[in-house]
Each structure stands twice: as structure tokens, then as C-alpha cells.
Write an enzyme that holds these catalytic residues in place. Structure first.
Site, PDB file in Angstrom:
ATOM      1  N   ASP A 165       0.905  -1.145   0.102  1.00 28.32           N
ATOM      2  CA  ASP A 165       0.078  -0.014  -0.001  1.00 28.32           C
ATOM      3  C   ASP A 165       0.899   1.196  -0.045  1.00 28.32           C
ATOM      4  O   ASP A 165       0.841   1.859   1.032  1.00 28.32           O
ATOM      5  CB  ASP A 165      -0.926   0.016   1.303  1.00 28.32           C
ATOM      6  CG  ASP A 165      -2.026   0.928   1.242  1.00 28.32           C
ATOM      7  OD1 ASP A 165      -2.520   1.489   0.130  1.00 28.32           O
ATOM      8  OD2 ASP A 165      -2.969   1.047   2.195  1.00 28.32           O
TER       9      ASP A 165
ATOM     10  N   GLU B  79      -6.933   4.559  -9.567  1.00 24.43           N
ATOM     11  CA  GLU B  79      -8.636   5.153  -8.954  1.00 24.43           C
ATOM     12  C   GLU B  79      -8.860   5.833 -10.061  1.00 24.43           C
ATOM     13  O   GLU B  79      -8.121   7.026 -10.573  1.00 24.43           O
ATOM     14  CB  GLU B  79      -8.159   5.594  -7.662  1.00 24.43           C
ATOM     15  CG  GLU B  79      -9.673   5.995  -6.869  1.00 24.43           C
ATOM     16  CD  GLU B  79      -9.574   5.767  -5.590  1.00 24.43           C
ATOM     17  OE1 GLU B  79     -10.542   6.397  -4.953  1.00 24.43           O
ATOM     18  OE2 GLU B  79      -8.591   5.387  -5.039  1.00 24.43           O
TER      19      GLU B  79
ATOM     20  N   LYS C 119     -10.122   1.488  -9.729  1.00 25.79           N
ATOM     21  CA  LYS C 119     -10.672   1.696  -8.309  1.00 25.79           C
ATOM     22  C   LYS C 119     -11.900   2.512  -8.313  1.00 25.79           C
ATOM     23  O   LYS C 119     -11.759   3.557  -8.939  1.00 25.79           O
ATOM     24  CB  LYS C 119      -9.706   2.157  -7.492  1.00 25.79           C
ATOM     25  CG  LYS C 119      -8.658   1.228  -6.769  1.00 25.79           C
ATOM     26  CD  LYS C 119      -7.355   1.910  -5.855  1.00 25.79           C
ATOM     27  CE  LYS C 119      -8.085   1.779  -4.515  1.00 25.79           C
ATOM     28  NZ  LYS C 119      -7.083   2.446  -3.548  1.00 25.79           N
TER      29      LYS C 119
ATOM     30  N   THR D 289     -13.656   0.132  -3.578  1.00 23.52           N
ATOM     31  CA  THR D 289     -12.858   0.585  -2.506  1.00 23.52           C
ATOM     32  C   THR D 289     -13.630   1.236  -1.263  1.00 23.52           C
ATOM     33  O   THR D 289     -14.961   1.374  -1.806  1.00 23.52           O
ATOM     34  CB  THR D 289     -11.646   1.563  -2.790  1.00 23.52           C
ATOM     35  OG1 THR D 289     -10.740   1.705  -1.721  1.00 23.52           O
ATOM     36  CG2 THR D 289     -11.921   2.867  -3.574  1.00 23.52           C
TER      37      THR D 289
ATOM     38  N   PHE E   1     -12.365  -1.840   5.034  1.00 20.27           N
ATOM     39  CA  PHE E   1     -11.248  -1.273   5.757  1.00 20.27           C
ATOM     40  C   PHE E   1     -11.459  -1.551   7.248  1.00 20.27           C
ATOM     41  O   PHE E   1     -12.260  -0.605   7.874  1.00 20.27           O
ATOM     42  CB  PHE E   1     -11.383   0.347   5.690  1.00 20.27           C
ATOM     43  CG  PHE E   1     -10.796   0.955   4.368  1.00 20.27           C
ATOM     44  CD1 PHE E   1     -10.294   0.107   3.139  1.00 20.27           C
ATOM     45  CD2 PHE E   1     -10.820   2.255   3.902  1.00 20.27           C
ATOM     46  CE1 PHE E   1      -9.852   0.630   1.894  1.00 20.27           C
ATOM     47  CE2 PHE E   1     -10.291   2.862   2.751  1.00 20.27           C
ATOM     48  CZ  PHE E   1      -9.760   1.823   1.763  1.00 20.27           C
TER      49      PHE E   1
END
Length: 400
Positions: free
Chosen positions: A70, A164, A200, A224, A246
Site C-alpha cells: 500500500d 483509481e 478503483k 474501495t 477497511f
């Protein structure tokens, strides 16, 4: 199916380069402070080679879960990719804006210069010759920069890179789809197969509908900002390739929502872990191919930043920031597998019914963690995008 976060209190953080004293050091509590720590860790972590023993928890975890790094820092990606334990990499507006801001470093400056030059060359002069470039010109430069960074990353990891779509389009399915298709076209023009790219998209109803349209044309997607099971169910039913729940942010919400409630949890009872396990269980019970790849970690107990990672060992994939990868590499204790497909499927109580739009929106609204944290995540990424826009607007390449 409706699984909502239970109540609890204050936020934890943890995106710091690992040192032996890390667990004893004070942690920043504000969102701004946590994002600053994350950015600093990404930008300043050492690029020295990394030796990882076969008995480390990092190696053990890689044996049961596919690992993604990440970060958008190319030196750090090279360092961890050299271990052979990291398969994928994820990027987001924060990482792309960091790359744009590192204009004094030749490798990153070249990425930005090339992005602006490519956008300028493909648009009429009226879009780029004013006091500042048009919004369309800057948006095109953002996509070029994201692809330039993604292509660099793919030179070092054998699997996927996630790129993204502009987060500001999260409630516009058609506009998101157009941007996603442009990103894929740019990758393919650069010689990168669409099979190595995950687009994303935020876990809004519109983002998930966009993913459904893209997947029909063989464009893989990563949903996401997933905090609630309703988002995971909708994504799986739309045949999204992957979701990014998350768990750490769910834990933050639960603790902040009830300051007088529990300040710590066992990892198995951590609300973010519970939610992520429910998502994984739903996928396994109903045979969905959608991959569960949690990210954004916090300490369940308040003392160990690896709590949630260990509690989800065995999940399909994980994306982990470099400081926590280092902690895993330094730990030699046995790491038991916490999730298996058969056991997870047996635990799922969902009936598998199709989740229509109205039910999705109702469940999302009723799930405080999902509703609040998704909105906060969109705002945060929008702020990163605004910083990126400012950097690109000021770039001298528009005037050449």
C-alpha cells in the site's frame, strides 16, 4: 443481509516506519495527523534491500494470503517486491498527489512532465493556452500521471496495480465509466494489458453499477472505501473483481461513536474484523469470485498494530503499508490461519437474495460506520485530488 458496526470509542492510528519502540510511541489521533504520518512514512522510508526469513510472519502470511503493498513510493515497492512475497500494489489519490509533489526527484518529475506533455499534445490549444489549463486538460493529465505511475509499479510486481478513477465522480456512474475506459485505453496504449489493472471505484451504488458495466467488457475493478456488508454484497452481485474493506476505519468509528464504551477489543471481536469476516463468508457461501482484500489497519487491543492482520490471516488478499510489512518481517512467532473458505461459508447466515438499490441505500444509511466513513473517505480523497490539481495546474509544461 445487514451487518452493522456496534458502538465503541476513540480513533487509533499507525502509519509509521517501524522501529523497536514503535508500539510504545504516542500515536496521532486526528485524521489530518494520521494522513501526515502515512505520507511521511511513504516518502521517507529507506530503500535498502530487505531480507525476510522463511519463518517470519510476513513469509507465513504470504503463504496463505496474496499480499499487496500500500504505497506509491517506487523505491519502497522495489525493496519489498525483491522479497518475492509481494504480488500486487495499490495506489490512490494521496499516492498520486505525492508523486506529483516530488518534482525535485528526477524519476517522479519525469512522470509528471510526461503526463502534462501528453495531455497538452492531445488537446486543442484553447484547452491549455489560457492563464491555466482547462479542467478537462488537468483531468487528462491526472489520468496520464496515474497510468505512468502504475506502469512503473508494474515493472516490479507480478500481479495487479490498482488505479483509481477521480473520486469526485463517485456518484456519477456514466462519468466514472468514461474515465475508467480512458484509463484502460492509456494503459493499453502504453503496452500494459487490462488484465493487470484494477480500476478503483468508491463503494457507492453508482460506483458499483459502473463496475458492473466495466466487468462485462473484461475491465477488472476494485471497489474501495468498503465499510459495510451491504457494499460487499452489492459488489459481488455486480461481479466486481475485488473489494477493499477497511477494518481499521470501522474500528475507529465504533470507538469514536461511543467514547464511554469499550476502548479495546480482542482481535476476533474487533468490529472491523467481524465485518470483514462477514463479507468473506458471504463470498464463499454463494460462490462469488469477488476477492476480499482488506486494507487500512488499526490495533484492536490498542497495543499491537498487527492485531487485525493476524485476525484475518487466510483472507484472499491484503494490502498492507510498508511499516506493517516490516513489523511482520521482524516477527518470528507462528501465525495460525484464521480464515478458511469452508468454515467461513458455514458461518454465513445470509440468504443470498438480490440486493436492490433501495435496500442497499437503506442498509448503508442504517450502518453508521459505512455511511459516515465512506463519506469521510470520499472527502479525504477529494482533498488529495484538489492538491494534485493545484500541482498540475501550476506545471510549466502547459506553456511550452
Amino acid at each position: 443481509m445487514q451487518v452493522m458496526a456496534s458502538k465503541g470509542s476513540a480513533a487509533l492510528s499507525s502509519r509509521r516506519p517501524f522501529t523497536a519502540a514503535s508500539s510504545a510511541s504516542p500515536r496521532p489521533t486526528s485524521v489530518a495527523a494520521r494522513r501526515h504520518v502515512r505520507a511521511t512514512a511513504t516518502a521517507s522510508a529507506p530503500a535498502a534491500s530487505l531480507t525476510v526469513s522463511k519463518t517470519s510472519q510476513l513469509a507465513q502470511l504470504a503463504g496463505m494470503t496474496v499480499l499487496s503493498i500500500d504505497t506509491g513510493d517506487l523505491d519502497i515497492i522495489r525493496r519489498f517486491a525483491s522479497t518475492g512475497l509481494i504480488t500486487d500494489a495499490t495506489t490512490n489519490p494521496l499516492f498520486v498527489s505525492q508523486a506529483a509533489a516530488r518534482g525535485n526527484e528526477p524519476e517522479y518529475a519525469a512522470l509528471v512532465d510526461e503526463a502534462v506533455a501528453a495531455a497538452r499534445a492531445s488537446l486543442p490549444a484553447s484547452e491549455t493556452s489560457g492563464a491555466k489549463p482547462s479542467a478537462d486538460a488537468v483531468s487528462l493529465a491526472i489520468d496520464h500521471l496515474s497510468v505512468n505511475l502504475g506502469k512503473k509499479i508494474l515493472a516490479h510486481v507480478p500481479g495487479y496495480v490498482s488505479t483509481e478513477v477521480d473520486i469526485r465522480l463517485s456518484f456519477d456512474a456514466a462519468a466514472s465509466e468514461a474515465r475508467a475506459r480512458r484509463i484502460i485505453s492509456l494503459y493499453e496504449a502504453a503496452g500494459v494489458s487490462r488484465t493487470r489493472v484494477l480500476i478503483k471505484l468508491a463503494g457507492t451504488w453508482e460506483g458499483i453499477r459502473c463496475a458492473e458495466a466495466l466487468e462485462r467488457d473484461g475491465i477488472k475493478t476494485n471497489i474501495t472505501l468498503v465499510f459495510g456488508v451491504c457494499q460487499a454484497v452489492a459488489a459481488a452481485q455486480a461481479k466486481a473483481t475485488l473489494i477493499s474493506p477497511f477494518p481499521g476505519r470501522v474500528l475507529e468509528w465504533v470507538k469514536a461513536d461511543n467514547p464511554k464504551g469499550p476502548q479495546s477489543f480482542t482481535p476476533a471481536e474487533d468490529p472491523g474484523v467481524v465485518a470483514t469476516r462477514a463479507m468473506y463468508a458471504y463470498f464463499r457461501k454463494f460462490g462469488h469470485a469477488t476477492i476480499c482484500m482488506p486494507a487500512s489497519w488499526r490495533s484492536s487491543t490498542g497495543t499491537d498494530m498487527l492485531d487485525e492482520i493476524r485476525a484475518l490471516a487466510g483472507v484472499d488478499r491484503m494490502t498492507i503499508p510498508p511499516p506493517l510489512l516490516e513489523q511482520l518481517a521482524a516477527c518470528e512467532q507462528p501465525l495460525p490461519r484464521a480464515l478458511t473458505p469452508a468454515a467461513a461459508a458455514a458461518d454465513c447466515k445470509d440468504d443470498g437474495a438480490v440486493l436492490p438499490e433501495g435496500a442497499f441505500r437503506w442498509q448503508l444509511t442504517c450502518d453508521g460506520a459505512a455511511n459516515d466513513k465512506m463519506a469521510a473517505g470520499i472527502r479525504a480523497f477529494a482533498a488529495d485530488t484538489a492538491r494534485l490539481v493545484a500541482v498540475l495546474e501550476a506545471h510549466p509544461g502547459w506553456k511550452k
